[in-house]
Design an enzyme around this catalytic site. Sequence first.
Site, PDB file in Angstrom:
ATOM      1  CE1 TYR A  50      -0.530   4.256   9.403  1.00  0.00           C
ATOM      2  CE2 TYR A  50       0.539   6.381   9.175  1.00  0.00           C
ATOM      3  CZ  TYR A  50       0.424   5.171   9.807  1.00  0.00           C
ATOM      4  OH  TYR A  50       1.270   4.859  10.844  1.00  0.00           O
ATOM      5  CG  HIS A  76       3.929   0.235   8.579  1.00  0.00           C
ATOM      6  ND1 HIS A  76       2.944   0.875   7.860  1.00  0.00           N
ATOM      7  CD2 HIS A  76       3.496   0.234   9.859  1.00  0.00           C
ATOM      8  CE1 HIS A  76       1.967   1.238   8.661  1.00  0.00           C
ATOM      9  NE2 HIS A  76       2.274   0.846   9.884  1.00  0.00           N
TER      10      HIS A  76
END
Length: 329
Positions: A66, A148
């Site tokens: 992010y 992830h």
Amino acid sequence: MAFRAALRPLRPGSGGSAATAATSSSGLGCAPIGNLFTPVADGDAEATVGHALERGLRFFDTAPHYGEGVSELRLGRALAGVDRDSVAIATKVGRVIVDADGAPVPTGGTGGPGGTTVGDLSRDGVLRSLEGSLARLGTDRVDLLYLHDPADVDEALRGAVPALLELRDQGVVRAVGVGMGRNAPVARLVRESAGALDVVMPAGRVTLLDRSALDDLLPAARERGVGVIAAGVYNSGVLADPVAAPFFDYHPASPEQVDRALRMAAACDAAGVTLAAAAARWPLRVPGVEAVVVGARTPAEVDVFADASDAAVPDHLWATLDAIARPGA
């Protein structure tokens, strides 16, 4: 279940009140404060996290991906001075941050202009990623560590998953899991990790519009005692505001998706409930889903999510929304 323990802060925080968001089932997604879609100023990111604390939220979900480290860095700064035992933090591994030239950034650094993340499912990659995350977050541990979006399940089972379990055994993390927007790879990881995972986080697959995780992933998780956190409950925009943000999974929503979302919004308006509130609440009606993570980039967006926990949703509205969601409706 280790997953439930990881969601609970070791010591309750002092912010919020009995009328604010339920901390046991709500988390702040921190992708938006990592400049997802649009830039966010440092001060605005800190204000967003601070307001989440005021509203009683104590669970924060971030990742190196992010903003190439920016989200973690901003979250860490916003939580500086907050009793670490009063909050729970989740972050992710499986990708490492590189700069514009493709070189790994220094430990605790960010990608900078032109930076990105690249997949690395090796044991060393997991350890290096977590080391950088801890430095950016300004903490010595995380409560929940996800793998992830692993691109190769076999590689993940060989390298990343054993590394996650090692970190949990060492007490560096309290629980481990997988976060992904595709159901089949996560279901396979649940089945083939010998029940070692604590939690899965399907992104955008347990929503009013997309219920595909209910077919295979959630039954596999329930069978093995794996907890479920629903993320991406707005499907990246269309279930928050189908007029202003007609996006589904980060792409323009199809005419059919927009039409269904508009019909859902009209049904919610008639019942005195916002579509965003219903979208945030619906996953908690699904057996096995124990928490929801919703992203916010401003204090006002935090309020939309937090207020959803207090909204009175009549049963007939759920029935109407379920009918709209059915194929061919």
